[in-house]
Scaffold this motif. Structure first.
Motif, PDB file in Angstrom:
ATOM      1  N   VAL A 112       0.822  -1.206   0.000  1.00  0.00           N
ATOM      2  CA  VAL A 112       0.000   0.000   0.000  1.00  0.00           C
ATOM      3  C   VAL A 112       0.862   1.265   0.000  1.00  0.00           C
ATOM      4  O   VAL A 112       0.579   2.227  -0.717  1.00  0.00           O
ATOM      5  CB  VAL A 112      -0.960  -0.027   1.205  1.00  0.00           C
ATOM      6  N   VAL A 113       1.918   1.288   0.787  1.00  0.00           N
ATOM      7  CA  VAL A 113       2.785   2.460   0.797  1.00  0.00           C
ATOM      8  C   VAL A 113       3.382   2.679  -0.596  1.00  0.00           C
ATOM      9  O   VAL A 113       3.394   3.803  -1.123  1.00  0.00           O
ATOM     10  CB  VAL A 113       3.900   2.309   1.848  1.00  0.00           C
ATOM     11  N   ALA A 114       3.842   1.606  -1.217  1.00  0.00           N
ATOM     12  CA  ALA A 114       4.412   1.737  -2.559  1.00  0.00           C
ATOM     13  C   ALA A 114       3.373   2.248  -3.542  1.00  0.00           C
ATOM     14  O   ALA A 114       3.660   3.101  -4.387  1.00  0.00           O
ATOM     15  CB  ALA A 114       4.973   0.388  -3.026  1.00  0.00           C
ATOM     16  N   GLU A 115       2.151   1.765  -3.400  1.00  0.00           N
ATOM     17  CA  GLU A 115       1.103   2.212  -4.323  1.00  0.00           C
ATOM     18  C   GLU A 115       0.779   3.685  -4.145  1.00  0.00           C
ATOM     19  O   GLU A 115       0.522   4.398  -5.117  1.00  0.00           O
ATOM     20  CB  GLU A 115      -0.169   1.376  -4.122  1.00  0.00           C
ATOM     21  N   VAL A 116       0.771   4.151  -2.906  1.00  0.00           N
ATOM     22  CA  VAL A 116       0.502   5.562  -2.677  1.00  0.00           C
ATOM     23  C   VAL A 116       1.557   6.409  -3.366  1.00  0.00           C
ATOM     24  O   VAL A 116       1.250   7.385  -4.062  1.00  0.00           O
ATOM     25  CB  VAL A 116       0.468   5.879  -1.169  1.00  0.00           C
ATOM     26  N   LEU A 117       2.816   6.032  -3.217  1.00  0.00           N
ATOM     27  CA  LEU A 117       3.875   6.813  -3.840  1.00  0.00           C
ATOM     28  C   LEU A 117       3.784   6.726  -5.352  1.00  0.00           C
ATOM     29  O   LEU A 117       4.103   7.680  -6.071  1.00  0.00           O
ATOM     30  CB  LEU A 117       5.241   6.311  -3.369  1.00  0.00           C
ATOM     31  N   ASP A 118       3.333   5.595  -5.849  1.00  0.00           N
ATOM     32  CA  ASP A 118       3.285   5.374  -7.281  1.00  0.00           C
ATOM     33  C   ASP A 118       2.143   6.143  -7.946  1.00  0.00           C
ATOM     34  O   ASP A 118       2.088   6.257  -9.159  1.00  0.00           O
ATOM     35  CB  ASP A 118       3.113   3.880  -7.552  1.00  0.00           C
ATOM     36  N   GLY A 119       1.207   6.661  -7.137  1.00  0.00           N
ATOM     37  CA  GLY A 119       0.048   7.344  -7.700  1.00  0.00           C
ATOM     38  C   GLY A 119       0.423   8.683  -8.317  1.00  0.00           C
ATOM     39  O   GLY A 119       1.378   8.772  -9.078  1.00  0.00           O
ATOM     40  N   ASP A 120      -0.304   9.724  -7.993  1.00  0.00           N
ATOM     41  CA  ASP A 120       0.010  11.050  -8.491  1.00  0.00           C
ATOM     42  C   ASP A 120       1.466  11.323  -8.186  1.00  0.00           C
ATOM     43  O   ASP A 120       1.966  10.964  -7.127  1.00  0.00           O
ATOM     44  CB  ASP A 120      -0.824  12.112  -7.750  1.00  0.00           C
ATOM     45  N   HIS A 121       2.115  11.998  -9.117  1.00  0.00           N
ATOM     46  CA  HIS A 121       3.525  12.272  -8.865  1.00  0.00           C
ATOM     47  C   HIS A 121       3.671  13.552  -8.057  1.00  0.00           C
ATOM     48  O   HIS A 121       4.030  14.595  -8.566  1.00  0.00           O
ATOM     49  CB  HIS A 121       4.292  12.356 -10.177  1.00  0.00           C
ATOM     50  N   VAL A 122       3.354  13.446  -6.769  1.00  0.00           N
ATOM     51  CA  VAL A 122       3.493  14.586  -5.889  1.00  0.00           C
ATOM     52  C   VAL A 122       4.486  14.227  -4.803  1.00  0.00           C
ATOM     53  O   VAL A 122       5.047  13.128  -4.803  1.00  0.00           O
ATOM     54  CB  VAL A 122       2.135  14.965  -5.270  1.00  0.00           C
ATOM     55  N   HIS A 123       4.710  15.147  -3.889  1.00  0.00           N
ATOM     56  CA  HIS A 123       5.740  14.939  -2.873  1.00  0.00           C
ATOM     57  C   HIS A 123       5.065  14.965  -1.518  1.00  0.00           C
ATOM     58  O   HIS A 123       4.967  16.013  -0.891  1.00  0.00           O
ATOM     59  CB  HIS A 123       6.807  16.019  -2.962  1.00  0.00           C
ATOM     60  N   TYR A 124       4.657  13.824  -1.050  1.00  0.00           N
ATOM     61  CA  TYR A 124       3.945  13.740   0.212  1.00  0.00           C
ATOM     62  C   TYR A 124       4.890  13.750   1.402  1.00  0.00           C
ATOM     63  O   TYR A 124       6.032  13.272   1.316  1.00  0.00           O
ATOM     64  CB  TYR A 124       3.139  12.445   0.278  1.00  0.00           C
ATOM     65  N   THR A 125       4.391  14.216   2.553  1.00  0.00           N
ATOM     66  CA  THR A 125       5.099  14.014   3.804  1.00  0.00           C
ATOM     67  C   THR A 125       4.765  12.603   4.296  1.00  0.00           C
ATOM     68  O   THR A 125       3.818  11.972   3.808  1.00  0.00           O
ATOM     69  CB  THR A 125       4.631  15.006   4.878  1.00  0.00           C
ATOM     70  N   ALA A 126       5.511  12.143   5.289  1.00  0.00           N
ATOM     71  CA  ALA A 126       5.271  10.808   5.831  1.00  0.00           C
ATOM     72  C   ALA A 126       3.832  10.688   6.337  1.00  0.00           C
ATOM     73  O   ALA A 126       3.160   9.683   6.095  1.00  0.00           O
ATOM     74  CB  ALA A 126       6.269  10.502   6.946  1.00  0.00           C
ATOM     75  N   ASP A 127       3.345  11.731   6.996  1.00  0.00           N
ATOM     76  CA  ASP A 127       1.997  11.628   7.551  1.00  0.00           C
ATOM     77  C   ASP A 127       0.934  11.698   6.453  1.00  0.00           C
ATOM     78  O   ASP A 127      -0.144  11.113   6.592  1.00  0.00           O
ATOM     79  CB  ASP A 127       1.766  12.697   8.626  1.00  0.00           C
TER      80      ASP A 127
END
Lengths: 138, 138
Positions: B21-36
């Motif tokens: 799931v973490v990998a999928e979140v990063l793989d989604g929109d190419h944005v720069h999320y914080t850990a939270d």
DNA sequence: ATCCTACATTGGACAATGTCTAAGTCAAGA
DNA sequence: TCTTGACTTAGACATTGTCCAATGTAGGAT
């Protein structure tokens, strides 16, 4: 930076013992302290100075453009008294030491117009990382 | 990055629902999320995932070179899934939006030998700051 | 020299981000 | 299917920074 206090007074700064001590700490060795390191050193001269005042004063010095705020890692910000001399930073990736360095050319020119996406670009920071001589032998 | 999970399995990663799931979140929109932010989005798909696991997983992805850690301000670090494509960042000084940008030339060459002070320089990050089109009109 | 007052300082609570640990859970090889 | 070492969890803790109400004081006014 010895006339820093005069410049600040000219801008309406009320000159207190606390502010004087913070300015003196930054004016000492040309290193890049964290806020709590500044507090520790200031406390040696003025034991009752509080953390909040150190944070306040550092924030004011940054707003006034007398000191630069540097965040090289995700940890505590560091304060750079060398604000009147354009420079960048070289950081040891092991021990965290920071050195001021001077670049050839203007890094702004490396960003082509179509890569600016309509931003009004006003500032560039360049951070070089690697092992310092000390850490690369150890 | 769709084969990211395969690459990780090849490196001996145990493939759990949380990591997927973490990998999928990063793989989604190419944005720069914080850990939270990653944690919030991961929780939508896997409600019981814990903060600690998100932090652990992000740290692992960074160590493995699959994701970049970016700290543009003194606040939370952000995670950039675009690790296999050399780039730098353009940050809005008001709203914090980050864009990936591509530079002309190698910023390493802007640091002359005598300015390296014996460091083994291995990395450069360049951060441009200014107002994004949205914030400059408002 | 003394007084006034707006500005500065203080200490401690609070907030945001990140790390650690002990106990329970599970992926994947045997 | 069983086993086991790696993974996850909840929550305590650590670090860094901010905020606030109460108190103190620098420096102009008298």
């Amino acid at each position: 930076m010895s006339d820093l206090l005069e410049r600040l007074r000219g801008r309406g700064w009320r000159l207190t013992a606390q502010r004087r001590v913070v300015a003196e700490v930054l004016d000492g060795d040309h290193v890049h302290y964290t806020a709590d390191e500044v507090h520790a050193r200031a406390s040696e001269r003025l034991p009752e100075i509080s953390r909040a005042t150190v944070y306040n004063t550092l924030g004011e010095l940054v707003s006034l453009g007398e000191v630069l705020e540097v965040s090289t890692d995700g940890r505590a910000k560091r304060y750079d008294p060398n604000a009147h001399h354009d420079h960048q930073h070289l950081v040891c990736s092991r021990c965290g030491t920071i050195r001021d360095v001077h670049l050839q050319g203007d890094p702004l020119s490396a960003l082509p117009e179509p890569e600016r996406y309509g931003f009004q670009v006003s500032e560039v920071t360049v951070t070089y990382r690697g092992l310092c001589p000390n850490c690369s032998t150890a």
